[in-house]
Design an enzyme around this catalytic site. Sequence first.
Site, short mmCIF file in Angstrom:
data_model
loop_
_atom_site.label_atom_id
_atom_site.label_comp_id
_atom_site.label_asym_id
_atom_site.label_seq_id
_atom_site.Cartn_x
_atom_site.Cartn_y
_atom_site.Cartn_z
N GLN A 188 -2.34 4.46 12.07
CA GLN A 188 -1.95 3.05 11.98
C GLN A 188 -0.53 2.81 12.46
OE1 GLN A 188 -2.21 1.52 8.00
NE2 GLN A 188 -2.05 -0.61 8.62
N GLU A 207 -10.92 -1.78 -4.42
CA GLU A 207 -10.24 -1.31 -3.20
C GLU A 207 -10.92 -0.07 -2.62
OE1 GLU A 207 -5.82 0.22 -1.71
OE2 GLU A 207 -6.08 -0.60 -3.73
N THR A 208 -11.23 0.92 -3.47
CA THR A 208 -11.86 2.15 -2.98
C THR A 208 -13.24 1.87 -2.42
OG1 THR A 208 -10.62 3.48 -4.59
CG2 THR A 208 -12.58 4.48 -3.61
N GLY A 209 -14.04 1.10 -3.16
CA GLY A 209 -15.37 0.77 -2.68
C GLY A 209 -15.34 -0.02 -1.39
N CYS A 235 5.35 -0.53 5.15
CA CYS A 235 5.50 -0.23 3.72
C CYS A 235 6.23 1.09 3.50
CB CYS A 235 4.14 -0.21 3.03
SG CYS A 235 2.98 0.98 3.73
N ASN A 236 6.20 1.97 4.49
CA ASN A 236 6.82 3.29 4.33
C ASN A 236 8.15 3.45 5.05
OD1 ASN A 236 4.94 4.59 2.63
ND2 ASN A 236 3.55 4.89 4.36
N ARG A 237 8.54 2.48 5.87
CA ARG A 237 9.79 2.64 6.63
C ARG A 237 10.32 1.30 7.13
NH1 ARG A 237 9.20 6.80 9.84
NH2 ARG A 237 7.13 7.40 9.11
N SER A 247 4.56 10.56 9.53
CA SER A 247 3.90 9.66 8.59
C SER A 247 3.74 10.30 7.22
CB SER A 247 2.51 9.26 9.12
OG SER A 247 2.62 8.54 10.32
N GLY A 259 -19.60 -1.12 -7.00
CA GLY A 259 -18.16 -1.31 -7.19
C GLY A 259 -17.51 -1.82 -5.93
#
Length: 426
Positions: free
Chosen positions: A116, A192-194, A50-52, A109, A189
Amino acid sequence: MNIISVGVNHKTAPIEIRERIALSEVQNKEFVTDLVSSGLASEAMVVSTCNRTELYVVPGMPEVNCDYLKDYIISYKDARNAVRPEHFFNRFYCGTARHLFEVSSAIDSLVLGEGQILGQVKDAYRIAAEVGTAGILLTRLCHTAFSVAKKVKTRTKLMEGAVSVSYAAVELAQKIFSNLSMKKVLLIGAGETGELAAKHMYAKNARNIVITNRTQSKAEALAEELGTNRVLPYESYKEHLHEFDIIITAVSTKEYILNAAEMQQSMAKRRLKPVIILDLGLPRNVDPEVGALQNMFLKDIDALKHIIDKNLERRRAELPKVKSIIDEELIGFGQWINTLKVRPTIVDLQSKFIEIKEKELERYRHKVSEEELKRMEHLTDRILKKILHHPIKMLKAPVDTADNIPSKVNLVRNIFDLEEPNQSLQ
């Protein structure tokens, strides 16, 4: 012989550009296969996350340079209307190796030390190896990068300490309670965070995790994924607050879901046994006054970000050690490349002198005894070894730039009148 790299990453291009250039695994296989089968590259690999999206290529034709590869992938992705050459970086020779070492060791990164990326580089190499586009150069480059990453992990503290809010919350809970396996956790909750917080808790041996969420099916799905299968209805979870040692809140709300009066009642039922509340909500989920209650440890996002900032500062302090490891491995890789480039000349030089030796010995084969011939062979082998020692040492010696290698190779070939070598590794 050269390895070049071009690509887009979080430093060179915004996310909307990175999205246009990203390759799926199927596209990755097709892309590198096309490059090699067309003869444009002798070896090719693509790291796409996703970043490169970064190409690592051993050119197969003189015209295949960085600009050519940029144009090639832009055309492949049909992205000419959005992506421009200036969105890409260029790397050559040892610069390519240094870049991959920095990527694999996680100092390039978006989040310093994010581990990762190593798995993603390994996936890229696996794909190239599976389709046969990773040859001797990319294989050595990647395995050296993996070695760099391993040394960084074992010799430095670059990857220590939480640098995400959810992981920082779990790390803080572990510092306070030490053994999370004995503690009961309530997650309020299941977004995503939970979900991340619950998974980090599970990874730290917390097994008694109960989940509640406005949409119960989402709580049940997360509970099943974790293997806890323990869910509380959202309407009644407050009746059970006193049962939990750790409470994690991660809901989207404009009002506090827990207040001081509720938590004071809960603490009375617990007989003041300590409780940690990790408020991961934004806006906050828990009334700040809760933190003033006896044996109630309340930490919100700001408190956790302070921990993250400290951890990032510690990681940045490790950068000189990481760069030293990279420099060390880069020297070794460069020397291997140089040896590979001069190997045909060394082989030709040795072959020529062995041929001369054998021709001369053949003249005496029927004039001396077998024992004398063996002594002559042993003597001439020692003489040849001493004669060839300096030329071979000079060929293998490190050079300032790759441009100096052909000049010393040509010097040796001219002095000893060697035929032109096979150009495949030149």
